[in-house]
Write a protein that holds these residues in place. Structure first.
Motif, mmCIF file in Angstrom:
data_model
loop_
_atom_site.group_PDB
_atom_site.id
_atom_site.type_symbol
_atom_site.label_atom_id
_atom_site.label_comp_id
_atom_site.label_asym_id
_atom_site.label_seq_id
_atom_site.Cartn_x
_atom_site.Cartn_y
_atom_site.Cartn_z
ATOM 1 N N GLY A 139 0.793 -1.220 0.000
ATOM 2 C CA GLY A 139 0.000 0.000 0.000
ATOM 3 C C GLY A 139 0.823 1.266 0.000
ATOM 4 N N THR A 140 2.128 1.153 -0.281
ATOM 5 C CA THR A 140 2.990 2.332 -0.336
ATOM 6 C C THR A 140 4.108 2.072 -1.343
ATOM 7 N N SER A 141 4.985 3.042 -1.527
ATOM 8 C CA SER A 141 6.080 2.879 -2.491
ATOM 9 C C SER A 141 7.278 2.204 -1.828
ATOM 10 N N PRO A 142 8.184 1.606 -2.614
ATOM 11 C CA PRO A 142 9.379 0.961 -2.045
ATOM 12 C C PRO A 142 10.247 1.934 -1.245
ATOM 13 N N ILE A 143 10.412 3.157 -1.742
ATOM 14 C CA ILE A 143 11.281 4.121 -1.072
ATOM 15 C C ILE A 143 10.677 4.597 0.250
ATOM 16 N N ILE A 144 9.382 4.819 0.260
ATOM 17 C CA ILE A 144 8.732 5.204 1.521
ATOM 18 C C ILE A 144 8.847 4.073 2.535
ATOM 19 N N TYR A 145 8.666 2.829 2.067
ATOM 20 C CA TYR A 145 8.815 1.693 2.986
ATOM 21 C C TYR A 145 10.239 1.650 3.540
ATOM 22 N N LEU A 146 11.226 1.852 2.675
ATOM 23 C CA LEU A 146 12.632 1.849 3.099
ATOM 24 C C LEU A 146 12.874 2.918 4.160
ATOM 25 N N MET A 147 12.363 4.122 3.926
ATOM 26 C CA MET A 147 12.546 5.217 4.879
ATOM 27 C C MET A 147 11.897 4.890 6.216
ATOM 28 N N LYS A 148 10.683 4.367 6.172
ATOM 29 C CA LYS A 148 9.982 4.030 7.414
ATOM 30 C C LYS A 148 10.705 2.915 8.165
ATOM 31 N N TYR A 149 11.266 1.966 7.411
ATOM 32 C CA TYR A 149 11.985 0.868 8.065
ATOM 33 C C TYR A 149 13.241 1.405 8.750
ATOM 34 N N ARG A 150 13.972 2.279 8.053
ATOM 35 C CA ARG A 150 15.170 2.877 8.644
ATOM 36 C C ARG A 150 14.832 3.665 9.914
ATOM 37 N N VAL A 151 13.739 4.400 9.859
ATOM 38 C CA VAL A 151 13.326 5.187 11.021
ATOM 39 C C VAL A 151 12.934 4.277 12.186
ATOM 40 N N SER A 152 12.265 3.165 11.889
ATOM 41 C CA SER A 152 11.855 2.254 12.957
ATOM 42 C C SER A 152 13.077 1.641 13.647
ATOM 43 N N VAL A 153 14.102 1.309 12.849
ATOM 44 C CA VAL A 153 15.333 0.777 13.437
ATOM 45 C C VAL A 153 16.028 1.856 14.259
ATOM 46 N N ALA A 154 16.055 3.077 13.727
ATOM 47 C CA ALA A 154 16.687 4.194 14.446
ATOM 48 C C ALA A 154 15.987 4.444 15.784
ATOM 49 N N ALA A 155 14.670 4.391 15.788
ATOM 50 C CA ALA A 155 13.915 4.619 17.022
ATOM 51 C C ALA A 155 14.266 3.566 18.072
ATOM 52 N N ARG A 156 14.430 2.336 17.623
ATOM 53 C CA ARG A 156 14.803 1.256 18.554
ATOM 54 C C ARG A 156 16.211 1.477 19.109
ATOM 55 N N LEU A 157 17.135 1.918 18.259
ATOM 56 C CA LEU A 157 18.505 2.186 18.696
ATOM 57 C C LEU A 157 18.568 3.364 19.659
ATOM 58 N N LEU A 158 17.733 4.355 19.440
ATOM 59 C CA LEU A 158 17.703 5.512 20.333
ATOM 60 C C LEU A 158 17.288 5.117 21.753
ATOM 61 N N LEU A 159 16.408 4.138 21.860
ATOM 62 C CA LEU A 159 15.919 3.715 23.170
ATOM 63 C C LEU A 159 16.778 2.634 23.812
ATOM 64 N N ASP A 160 17.343 1.765 22.991
ATOM 65 C CA ASP A 160 18.036 0.589 23.533
ATOM 66 C C ASP A 160 19.547 0.728 23.631
ATOM 67 N N THR A 161 20.111 1.796 23.067
ATOM 68 C CA THR A 161 21.574 1.959 23.093
ATOM 69 C C THR A 161 21.936 3.374 23.532
ATOM 70 N N ASP A 162 23.219 3.566 23.780
ATOM 71 C CA ASP A 162 23.721 4.888 24.158
ATOM 72 C C ASP A 162 24.539 5.524 23.039
ATOM 73 N N ILE A 163 24.555 4.921 21.862
ATOM 74 C CA ILE A 163 25.360 5.475 20.768
ATOM 75 C C ILE A 163 24.781 6.813 20.331
ATOM 76 N N THR A 164 25.613 7.651 19.775
ATOM 77 C CA THR A 164 25.195 9.006 19.424
ATOM 78 C C THR A 164 24.190 8.994 18.276
ATOM 79 N N ILE A 165 23.484 10.086 18.150
ATOM 80 C CA ILE A 165 22.496 10.212 17.068
ATOM 81 C C ILE A 165 23.178 10.206 15.710
#
Length: 302
Positions: free
Chosen positions: A240-266
């Motif tokens: 229901g969306t484009s490949p690039i939008i899916y890619l961006m959303k997937y990257r953001v979802s991984v980033a959100a998890r890293l922001l909460l679960d790790t101490d590495i810099t943004i």
């Protein structure tokens, strides 16, 4: 003999017919009409949730159904699938008497989620390859359906004791003939959908394995050995969306998890999920999460 009826079709702004067919207990109605009774000898384009059998008794009718057009002569009919846009018309000044049966498919399917609904009704109703089927008395299985249409109209008109039961039996027989002889269309669509899903799964796996790299539409399409256009179509149909939008959303979802679960810099997270520009990463993150990466981390640390 069933008398001729005269009526007009009222539709809403989306072309849906507003008429109710039958009753909630028995949602079916039959009509015997002369198309000459319509203004300009043409029925307005319309659709309804019910399915319809249409049979020409005398004269000749021109049927517009979806993107197809048919000419029906005396003795020929057509099945109109649920939600299919259609119209009937004749040459101006001529006459065409027809019979039609409009009914809700639940007369056939019975209880929701029954085997009859799942196996025999929904596959035909949902098949985008079947807006309708022309019925000829010269083809044996179609001739059987035409005979059933005639018998249904007769039973509906006479309304003898138990006519509802007899009509349902005739409808079941007509539907079974239709389903059995249209299975190739139904299954070809199912195969097509299966191919779409298989290709999309390959591309999703590729994104999940390579999101941190510099990848684009060309790379995603190549992972399933298809063109970029077909890649976009697969994602639109299945996700229901484009490949690039899916890619961006997937990257953001991984980033959100890293922001909460790790101490590495943004900045490190930005690079880790495939963004080589920090400001762009922040912009995309805010677009889908509604706050900046910094605020997101702070909000859940409190």
């Amino acid at each position: 003999m069933q008398s001729l009826q005269k009526y007009t079709i009222d539709v809403n702004s989306k072309g849906k017919e507003l008429r109710s067919f039958g009753t909630p207990m028995f949602p079916l109605a039959t009509y015997c009409t002369d198309l000459k009774s319509y203004i300009e000898d043409e029925v307005i384009w319309h659709w309804h949730e019910e399915t319809e059998f249409f049979l020409v008794i005398s004269g000749e009718a021109y049927i517009g159904l979806g993107s197809s057009n048919y000419i029906l002569k005396s003795g020929e009919g057509i099945f109109v699938n649920a939600n299919s846009l259609h119209t009937f018309k004749i040459n101006k000044g001529e006459s065409c008497i027809y019979k039609s049966i409009v009914f809700h498919p639940n007369i056939i399917s019975g209880a929701p989620e029954s085997i009859f609904e799942q196996k025999f009704v929904l596959p035909l109703l949902s098949c985008s390859l079947i807006d309708g089927v022309k019925l000829s008395p010269k083809i044996n299985w179609q001739h059987k359906i035409i005979q059933n249409i005639q018998s249904i109209c007769e039973n509906y008109y006479t309304m003898t004791d138990g006519y509802e039961w007899r009509i349902r039996e005739l409808l079941l027989n007509a539907w079974y003939e239709l389903f059995q002889n249209m299975k190739s269309n139904i299954y070809s669509q199912e195969v097509h959908q299966s191919i779409l899903k298989t290709r999309t799964k390959k591309m999703l796996s590729f994104i999940e394995a390579n999101y941190e790299n510099h990848i684009g539409l060309k790379n995603i399409a190549a992972s399933a050995n298809i063109s970029e256009r077909e890649c976009s179509r697969c994602f639109k149909k299945v996700i229901g969306t484009s490949p690039i939008i899916y890619l961006m959303k997937y990257r953001v979802s991984v980033a959100a998890r890293l922001l909460l679960d790790t101490d590495i810099t943004i900045t490190e997270i930005s690079y880790a999920v495939g963004f080589k520009n920090l400001s762009y990463f922040s912009k995309i993150f805010k677009k889908y999460i509604q706050c900046s990466p910094q605020n997101y981390r702070k909000k859940y640390e409190e």
